[in-house]
Design an enzyme around this catalytic site. Structure first.
Site, PDB file in Angstrom:
ATOM      1  N   GLU A 218      33.222   6.429  32.814  1.00 59.83           N
ATOM      2  CA  GLU A 218      33.970   7.204  33.818  1.00 59.83           C
ATOM      3  C   GLU A 218      33.277   8.555  34.028  1.00 59.83           C
ATOM      4  O   GLU A 218      32.621   9.074  33.116  1.00 59.83           O
ATOM      5  CB  GLU A 218      35.419   7.374  33.314  1.00 59.83           C
ATOM      6  CG  GLU A 218      36.330   8.242  34.147  1.00 59.83           C
ATOM      7  CD  GLU A 218      36.632   7.714  35.541  1.00 59.83           C
ATOM      8  OE1 GLU A 218      35.676   7.483  36.302  1.00 59.83           O
ATOM      9  OE2 GLU A 218      37.824   7.582  35.884  1.00 59.83           O
ATOM     10  N   ASP A 219      33.438   9.110  35.223  1.00 58.76           N
ATOM     11  CA  ASP A 219      32.830  10.420  35.482  1.00 58.76           C
ATOM     12  C   ASP A 219      33.634  11.549  34.847  1.00 58.76           C
ATOM     13  O   ASP A 219      33.092  12.407  34.171  1.00 58.76           O
ATOM     14  CB  ASP A 219      32.646  10.658  37.002  1.00 58.76           C
ATOM     15  CG  ASP A 219      33.943  10.523  37.802  1.00 58.76           C
ATOM     16  OD1 ASP A 219      34.976  10.104  37.236  1.00 58.76           O
ATOM     17  OD2 ASP A 219      33.924  10.840  39.008  1.00 58.76           O
TER      18      ASP A 219
ATOM     19  N   ASP B  18      31.906  14.561  43.600  1.00 55.18           N
ATOM     20  CA  ASP B  18      31.799  15.051  44.977  1.00 55.18           C
ATOM     21  C   ASP B  18      32.931  15.980  45.379  1.00 55.18           C
ATOM     22  O   ASP B  18      33.967  16.072  44.708  1.00 55.18           O
ATOM     23  CB  ASP B  18      31.830  13.874  45.958  1.00 55.18           C
ATOM     24  CG  ASP B  18      33.249  13.316  46.117  1.00 55.18           C
ATOM     25  OD1 ASP B  18      33.906  13.094  45.077  1.00 55.18           O
ATOM     26  OD2 ASP B  18      33.705  13.134  47.256  1.00 55.18           O
TER      27      ASP B  18
ATOM     28  N   ARG C 191      27.182  15.043  45.207  1.00 62.69           N
ATOM     29  CA  ARG C 191      27.022  14.037  44.147  1.00 62.69           C
ATOM     30  C   ARG C 191      25.599  14.044  43.589  1.00 62.69           C
ATOM     31  O   ARG C 191      25.371  13.671  42.456  1.00 62.69           O
ATOM     32  CB  ARG C 191      27.295  12.624  44.698  1.00 62.69           C
ATOM     33  CG  ARG C 191      28.738  12.349  45.048  1.00 62.69           C
ATOM     34  CD  ARG C 191      28.929  10.856  45.269  1.00 62.69           C
ATOM     35  NE  ARG C 191      30.156  10.548  45.976  1.00 62.69           N
ATOM     36  CZ  ARG C 191      31.358  10.411  45.420  1.00 62.69           C
ATOM     37  NH1 ARG C 191      31.501  10.588  44.121  1.00 62.69           N
ATOM     38  NH2 ARG C 191      32.410  10.107  46.142  1.00 62.69           N
TER      39      ARG C 191
ATOM     40  N   ASP D 115      40.871  13.535  34.278  1.00 64.05           N
ATOM     41  CA  ASP D 115      41.639  14.722  34.658  1.00 64.05           C
ATOM     42  C   ASP D 115      43.069  14.509  34.173  1.00 64.05           C
ATOM     43  O   ASP D 115      43.381  14.771  33.010  1.00 64.05           O
ATOM     44  CB  ASP D 115      41.522  14.852  36.183  1.00 64.05           C
ATOM     45  CG  ASP D 115      42.194  16.067  36.750  1.00 64.05           C
ATOM     46  OD1 ASP D 115      42.427  17.024  36.011  1.00 64.05           O
ATOM     47  OD2 ASP D 115      42.508  16.082  37.955  1.00 64.05           O
TER      48      ASP D 115
ATOM     49  N   PHE E  14      38.094  22.478  39.434  1.00 64.57           N
ATOM     50  CA  PHE E  14      37.481  21.400  40.214  1.00 64.57           C
ATOM     51  C   PHE E  14      35.963  21.544  40.167  1.00 64.57           C
ATOM     52  O   PHE E  14      35.415  22.599  40.494  1.00 64.57           O
ATOM     53  CB  PHE E  14      37.971  21.445  41.664  1.00 64.57           C
ATOM     54  CG  PHE E  14      37.601  20.205  42.428  1.00 64.57           C
ATOM     55  CD1 PHE E  14      38.382  19.061  42.336  1.00 64.57           C
ATOM     56  CD2 PHE E  14      36.469  20.181  43.219  1.00 64.57           C
ATOM     57  CE1 PHE E  14      38.042  17.901  43.023  1.00 64.57           C
ATOM     58  CE2 PHE E  14      36.113  19.027  43.908  1.00 64.57           C
ATOM     59  CZ  PHE E  14      36.897  17.890  43.817  1.00 64.57           C
TER      60      PHE E  14
ATOM     61  N   LYS F 135      39.002  16.963  31.144  1.00 65.92           N
ATOM     62  CA  LYS F 135      39.778  18.214  31.267  1.00 65.92           C
ATOM     63  C   LYS F 135      41.048  18.036  30.456  1.00 65.92           C
ATOM     64  O   LYS F 135      42.073  17.600  30.983  1.00 65.92           O
ATOM     65  CB  LYS F 135      40.193  18.437  32.732  1.00 65.92           C
ATOM     66  CG  LYS F 135      39.090  18.652  33.717  1.00 65.92           C
ATOM     67  CD  LYS F 135      39.743  18.893  35.089  1.00 65.92           C
ATOM     68  CE  LYS F 135      38.780  18.728  36.212  1.00 65.92           C
ATOM     69  NZ  LYS F 135      39.445  18.756  37.535  1.00 65.92           N
TER      70      LYS F 135
ATOM     71  N   LYS G  89      32.995   6.175  42.714  1.00 63.42           N
ATOM     72  CA  LYS G  89      31.557   6.374  42.848  1.00 63.42           C
ATOM     73  C   LYS G  89      31.035   7.372  41.825  1.00 63.42           C
ATOM     74  O   LYS G  89      29.850   7.429  41.542  1.00 63.42           O
ATOM     75  CB  LYS G  89      31.241   6.920  44.259  1.00 63.42           C
ATOM     76  CG  LYS G  89      31.576   5.995  45.390  1.00 63.42           C
ATOM     77  CD  LYS G  89      31.303   6.753  46.723  1.00 63.42           C
ATOM     78  CE  LYS G  89      31.823   5.961  47.888  1.00 63.42           C
ATOM     79  NZ  LYS G  89      31.709   6.730  49.139  1.00 63.42           N
TER      80      LYS G  89
HETATM   81  P1  5GP Z   1      42.569  11.239  36.946  1.00 64.59           P
HETATM   82  O1  5GP Z   1      43.080   9.913  37.394  1.00 64.59           O
HETATM   83  O2  5GP Z   1      42.173  11.293  35.501  1.00 64.59           O
HETATM   84  O3  5GP Z   1      43.513  12.359  37.329  1.00 64.59           O
HETATM   85  O4  5GP Z   1      41.298  11.546  37.813  1.00 64.59           O
HETATM   86  C1  5GP Z   1      40.152  10.812  37.684  1.00 64.59           C
HETATM   87  C2  5GP Z   1      39.348  10.825  38.951  1.00 64.59           C
HETATM   88  O5  5GP Z   1      39.656  11.946  39.777  1.00 64.59           O
HETATM   89  C3  5GP Z   1      37.883  10.957  38.637  1.00 64.59           C
HETATM   90  O6  5GP Z   1      37.289   9.701  38.461  1.00 64.59           O
HETATM   91  C4  5GP Z   1      37.346  11.704  39.842  1.00 64.59           C
HETATM   92  O7  5GP Z   1      37.006  10.806  40.856  1.00 64.59           O
HETATM   93  C5  5GP Z   1      38.502  12.555  40.298  1.00 64.59           C
HETATM   94  N1  5GP Z   1      38.423  13.945  39.791  1.00 64.59           N
HETATM   95  C6  5GP Z   1      39.209  14.507  38.840  1.00 64.59           C
HETATM   96  N2  5GP Z   1      38.840  15.773  38.604  1.00 64.59           N
HETATM   97  C7  5GP Z   1      37.798  16.018  39.442  1.00 64.59           C
HETATM   98  C8  5GP Z   1      36.965  17.159  39.651  1.00 64.59           C
HETATM   99  O8  5GP Z   1      37.089  18.237  39.046  1.00 64.59           O
HETATM  100  N3  5GP Z   1      35.970  17.007  40.577  1.00 64.59           N
HETATM  101  C9  5GP Z   1      35.780  15.862  41.275  1.00 64.59           C
HETATM  102  N4  5GP Z   1      34.762  15.840  42.157  1.00 64.59           N
HETATM  103  N5  5GP Z   1      36.541  14.761  41.094  1.00 64.59           N
HETATM  104  C10 5GP Z   1      37.539  14.847  40.180  1.00 64.59           C
END
Ligand code: 5GP
Length: 175
Positions: free
Chosen positions: A94-95, A154, A160, A98, A147, A126, A38
């Protein structure tokens, strides 16, 4: 407690820049923008308005966090795409990247479906947290390994709707 990290004004001007860079890349070619739900819903809504009339939109919903502050390490698809990506210029929106697990998994699957091209745009990144390498074409903002919430992101489905990005820091312990 919320500590502001990126202001509404900074977000607006960066999205205008990203919009014009995408327009330069694709010109009048048809593009399929895929928002990863989302968290990308506000970014996708703002960014897609900078692209021309030759744009289709679709959404995918995945989960690796389950509303918590750290990844479960497993990518679950909760809602798949409606549109076939074969032969299309795909722009993944993508939002936040990480560890890179979510997008590296999705891109791996999508490459087997023969899109004409695959472009990754992320609102936040990040770099220090990266465990899975993936090529990222456009990054809104690089942030430290903390975070964050707001502008689509969220914590337990809250925050959000904030028009800015904030770091979620634990409330000080009161005695
Ligand atoms: P990844 O798979 O790259 O580790 O993480 C991607 C997803 O993790 C993002 O689309 C998001 O939903 C969530 N996420 C990663 N870091 C954060 C953060 O700092 N805050 C929030 N709210 N969601 C995060």
């Amino acid at each position: 407690m919320l500590k502001s990290l990126i202001t509404e004004e900074q977000i607006k001007s960066r999205i205008a820049e990203l919009g014009s860079q995408l327009n330069e890349r694709f010109g009048d070619e048809p593009v399929l923008m895929i928002g990863v739900l989302k968290g990308s819903f506000l970014f996708m809504a703002d960014l897609c308005r900078y692209l021309g009339t030759n744009v289709m939109t679709d959404f995918i919903q995945v989960s690796s966090y389950d509303g918590q502050k750290s990844s479960s390490g497993v990518v679950q698809i909760r809602k798949d795409l409606d549109i076939n990506i074969e032969g299309k210029h795909v722009v993944v929106v993508e939002d936040i990247i990480d560890t890179g697990l979510t997008l590296s998994h999705l891109c791996q699957v999508w490459r087997t479906r023969n899109p004409k091209s695959l472009t990754v745009v992320t609102f936040l990144s990040k770099p220090e947290a990266r465990l899975h390498e993936l090529p990222v074409d456009f990054v809104g903002f690089e942030i430290p390994n903390a975070f964050v919430v707001g502008y689509g992101l969220d914590y337990e489905e809250k925050y959000r709707n904030l028009p800015y990005v904030a770091q979620l820091v634990d409330d000080p312990v009161t005695t």
